[in-house]
Motif scaffolding. Structure first.
Motif, short mmCIF file in Angstrom:
data_model
loop_
_atom_site.label_atom_id
_atom_site.label_comp_id
_atom_site.label_asym_id
_atom_site.label_seq_id
_atom_site.Cartn_x
_atom_site.Cartn_y
_atom_site.Cartn_z
N GLY A 1 0.86 3.72 3.92
CA GLY A 1 0.02 4.28 4.96
C GLY A 1 0.54 5.61 5.47
O GLY A 1 -0.22 6.47 5.90
N ILE B 1 -1.59 9.03 6.29
CA ILE B 1 -1.56 9.74 7.57
C ILE B 1 -1.08 11.18 7.39
O ILE B 1 -1.60 12.10 8.01
N GLY C 1 -8.81 6.09 6.32
CA GLY C 1 -7.58 5.81 7.07
C GLY C 1 -7.46 4.41 7.61
O GLY C 1 -6.53 4.12 8.38
N LYS C 2 -8.35 3.51 7.20
CA LYS C 2 -8.32 2.13 7.70
C LYS C 2 -8.28 1.16 6.53
O LYS C 2 -8.87 1.39 5.49
N TYR D 1 -7.78 -2.14 10.54
CA TYR D 1 -6.39 -1.81 10.85
C TYR D 1 -6.02 -0.44 10.28
O TYR D 1 -6.43 -0.08 9.19
N ASP D 2 -5.22 0.30 11.03
CA ASP D 2 -4.83 1.65 10.65
C ASP D 2 -3.87 1.65 9.45
O ASP D 2 -3.03 0.76 9.32
N SER E 1 -1.37 3.39 8.95
CA SER E 1 0.03 3.56 9.35
C SER E 1 0.76 2.23 9.47
O SER E 1 1.99 2.19 9.56
#
Length: 96
Positions: free
Chosen positions: A5, A9, A52-53, A58-59, A61
């Motif tokens: 992740g 990002i 990005g999910k 959920y992210d 990251s």
């Protein structure tokens, strides 16, 4: 982890994925080395990101070099049942 992740990002995957698919799709991946008699792939819902999910919003990251903090396959270890196939090649070839 070969991709996480953090790569999403930071934008490290953006050029490759947008050039290839023209969409904001990214991923996390890892590598494991084990004997051939073990499972080769236990995929988790934290392996694919869209915009990005990962699954369930959920992210990205939340997946880092230590693994996934959400959607980790290890959470189902006591609930998954698989099957195996035993091939008896010596017997097939007439060897005891």
């Amino acid at each position: 982890m070969t991709a996480s992740g953090a790569d999403v990002i930071s934008g490290a995957q953006s050029r490759l994925m947008k050039r290839t698919y023209q969409k904001d799709i990214s991923y996390a991946d890892d590598i494991i080395i084990m004997p051939l008699q073990c499972a080769t792939q236990w995929d988790a819902l934290s392996h694919i990101f869209f915009e990005g999910k990962m699954w369930n919003g959920y992210d990205a990251s939340l997946v880092n070099s230590s693994g996934a903090l959400k959607n980790d396959i290890a959470k189902v270890k006591d609930k998954v049942v698989g099957r195996g196939v035993l091939l008896d090649f010596p017997s097939f070839k007439g060897v005891e």
